[in-house]
Design an enzyme around this catalytic site. Structure first.
Site, short mmCIF file in Angstrom:
data_model
loop_
_atom_site.label_atom_id
_atom_site.label_comp_id
_atom_site.label_asym_id
_atom_site.label_seq_id
_atom_site.Cartn_x
_atom_site.Cartn_y
_atom_site.Cartn_z
N GLU A 197 3.80 -12.02 -4.91
CA GLU A 197 2.79 -12.13 -5.97
C GLU A 197 3.34 -11.82 -7.36
OE1 GLU A 197 3.09 -9.76 -3.76
OE2 GLU A 197 2.37 -7.82 -4.45
N GLY B 265 0.83 -1.21 0.00
CA GLY B 265 0.00 0.00 0.00
C GLY B 265 0.85 1.24 0.00
N CYS C 56 4.78 -6.46 2.26
CA CYS C 56 5.32 -5.11 2.06
C CYS C 56 4.73 -4.14 3.09
CB CYS C 56 5.11 -4.65 0.62
SG CYS C 56 6.16 -3.23 0.24
N TYR C 57 3.82 -3.24 2.68
CA TYR C 57 3.24 -2.33 3.67
C TYR C 57 2.55 -3.13 4.78
CZ TYR C 57 0.36 1.17 5.91
OH TYR C 57 -0.21 1.97 6.85
N HIS D 3 7.66 -8.97 -2.44
CA HIS D 3 6.36 -9.22 -3.07
C HIS D 3 6.29 -10.64 -3.63
CE1 HIS D 3 4.61 -5.19 -2.91
NE2 HIS D 3 5.87 -4.80 -2.88
N LYS E 209 -9.98 -11.92 -15.40
CA LYS E 209 -9.95 -12.20 -16.84
C LYS E 209 -9.51 -13.64 -17.15
CE LYS E 209 -10.02 -10.24 -21.01
NZ LYS E 209 -11.00 -9.22 -21.43
N ASP F 229 -15.26 -11.27 -22.76
CA ASP F 229 -16.18 -10.97 -21.66
C ASP F 229 -17.64 -10.90 -22.13
OD1 ASP F 229 -13.76 -10.67 -20.44
OD2 ASP F 229 -13.85 -8.49 -20.35
N SER F 230 -17.88 -10.13 -23.20
CA SER F 230 -19.27 -9.99 -23.63
C SER F 230 -19.78 -11.29 -24.25
CB SER F 230 -19.43 -8.81 -24.60
OG SER F 230 -18.74 -9.04 -25.79
#
Ligand code: XMP
Length: 497
Positions: free
Chosen positions: A159, A41, A68-69, A157, A353, A214-215
């Site tokens: 991730e 953050g 991290c934060y 991190h 996604k 997506d649509s």
């Protein structure tokens, strides 16, 4: 934050994002919540107004992992020493002091990890165990305990892909917290369809399809749920790529959706005629979409719902960060205004996604669709710099097709985030045969990205660049120069406009 949740979900551990200001004790006490991760953050726990969490979060009897934060916040809450001015950035090596700890299962004694912090933890909280240190000797990981339940913090991190064993660390944490890897988006198709059927008992549902994943997934789920009470509309704004309208129609029909094709090419072209300013261009295209849909709704009074392919990051983003700078007014065919008076249905609002791509495959949609690159709602109009003219549109259309074809041929299409061609008004003198020709400059842009928020340009092999350049100058009339865009985002955006 989204990356942390995605890395967990990819490995089957279901994760949700809750803003620190919105956490509720009853929710976290739910036995289905196995563990809590505090994300990165702001730059410092010492700045006034820096986000905190209530102390009871550490007394829930559930493992906590601060990143991290989040790590520095935990260190500060538990009595460790957090100092400013001892930042570490980029690839670093961390030394793991306790490889036997379950958080570091599978880690060696030295591993690469990505750091990005201005403050550091000089001393771990009293009574905690120092698990890893950075190259500079700062605390890189610790383990504290409350009622025998671990509270972990890591400065790096886990991730990001630059921490190669980061994914593993996140899975280790989920496992040690007793979480099970049950999350498989593709198993949810039946329950999504059932929920849609229960919710939409009468009236028709309008869905704007664009050919994107997506649509299309939204439309196919609705088709399964409510049959021909679905009205799928494909608006041809004239800014599609070569063959895209026909391919989209074919693919949707094959999936059982028969879309209404609205030819609005003239209307859109009129709307953008003479407009050079990118924001004005986007505004006018958005307005035209809204007008077209208003007509459709007026002509079909039994439409009660509007289905949109909104994804999880949009759901989180729209509830957060008021006042965040708007770089571009993004919109897509799903982003229709509320004055249409329709109830909004968003069957994909829980998904990322990559999960929607998995849903697409589970629904039997072709792999080509599932792994299609994102394409902006305003289409080629934002890939033409300056005024949109038929000539420039045609150049962007044909050159983009060549870029995509060459990437597919080289087996690189699915490895990159987007690949396209852009054209503006600048000219370059060329010679074709022995004739002088002042032609257009086409800029090719190929980028890699995790989420479109940041991007790096792709180091394409020279021979791929060479074939792209040769094909564009020989197959697209009016082009004498091909350039390759080598700027990251930031400072540039991905699309030129
Ligand atoms: P930028 O150009 O802002 O784009 O770096 C980030 C990502 O968003 C896509 N993009 C859009 N998508 N409607 C959309 O649905 C839009 O108006 C729009 N503009 C940009 C862009 O292609 C990239 O993936």
């Amino acid at each position: 934050m989204h990356l942390i949740a995605r890395r967990l979900r990819e490995q089957g551990f279901y994760a949700e994002i809750v803003p620190h200001s919105a956490i509720r004790k009853e929710e976290l006490e739910d036995p289905r919540v196995k563990a809590i991760v505090l994300s990165g953050g702001p730059p410092s726990v010492h700045v006034p107004g820096a986000p905190r969490i209530p102390d009871w979060v550490l007394d829930l009897g559930k493992p906590v992992l601060g990143i991290c934060y989040g790590f520095q916040l935990l260190a500060a809450m538990l009595g460790g020493r957090v100092e400013t001015g001892c930042g570490e950035y980029g690839r670093t090596i961390v030394r793991v002091l306790d490889p036997g700890d379950p958080l570091f299962r599978g880690w060696g004694s030295e591993e690469q990890a990505w750091m990005s912090h201005g403050d550091c933890v000089r001393e771990p909280p009293p009574g905690s165990r120092l698990l890893a240190v950075s190259e500079n000797g700062y605390v890189a990981a610790f383990r504290a305990e409350r009622q025998g339940v671990p509270i972990y913090g890591v400065q790096f991190h886990p991730e990001v892909s630059h921490t190669p064993k980061g994914r593993l660390l996140l899975a280790n944490f989920a496992r040690l917290a007793g979480a099970e890897a049950w999350w498989r988006p593709e198993n949810l198709v039946d329950s999504i369809v059932r929920e849609l059927r229960e919710r939409i008992r009468e009236g028709r549902v309008l869905v704007a399809v664009s050919g994107g994943v997506d649509s299309t997934v939204t439309a196919v789920l609705l088709r399964r749920a409510i049959g021909d009470r679905l009205l799928a509309v494909l608006v041809d704004h004239g800014f599609f790529r070569e063959g895209e309208v026909e391919e989209t129609l074919r693919m949707l029909r094959k999936a059982g959706v028969e879309p209404l094709l609205v030819d609005a090419r003239r209307e859109f072209m009129e709307a953008v005629r003479g407009v050079r300013d990118p924001e004005e261009k986007r505004r006018r295209i958005g307005e035209t979409f809204a007008r077209v849909f208003k007509r459709i709704v007026e002509e079909n009074p039994d439409i009660r719902y509007l289905a949109q392919g909104t994804l999880y990051p949009d759901v989180i983003e729209s509830g957060a960060a008021p006042g965040a700078d708007r770089i571009k007014s993004h919109h897509n065919v799903g982003g229709l205004p509320s004055w249409l008076g329709l109830e909004v249905v968003e069957p994909l609002r829980e998904f990322y996604k990559d999960e929607v791509r998995r849903l697409a495959l589970a629904l039997g949609l072709p792999r080509e669709l599932a792994y299609r690159h994102p394409f902006p709602g305003p289409g080629l109009a934002v890939r033409v710099i300056g005024e949109v003219t038929e000539e420039k549109l045609e150049i962007a259309r044909r050159a983009s097709r060549i870029v995509e074809e060459e990437l597919k041929k080289a087996g690189l299409y699915e490895k990159v985030w987007q690949a396209f061609a852009v054209v503006g008004d600048d000219r370059w003198v060329g010679v074709k045969g022995d004739r002088r020709e002042e032609g257009h400059i086409v800029i090719v842009r190929v980028v890699e990205s995790e989420d479109g928020m940041t991007a790096d340009w792709t180091r394409l092999p020279y021979d791929v660049l060479d074939s792209i350049s040769r094909r564009i100058t020989s197959e697209v009339p009016g082009v004498t120069m091909v350039a390759y865009a080598v700027t990251t985002k930031p400072p540039a955006t991905i699309e030129p406009q």
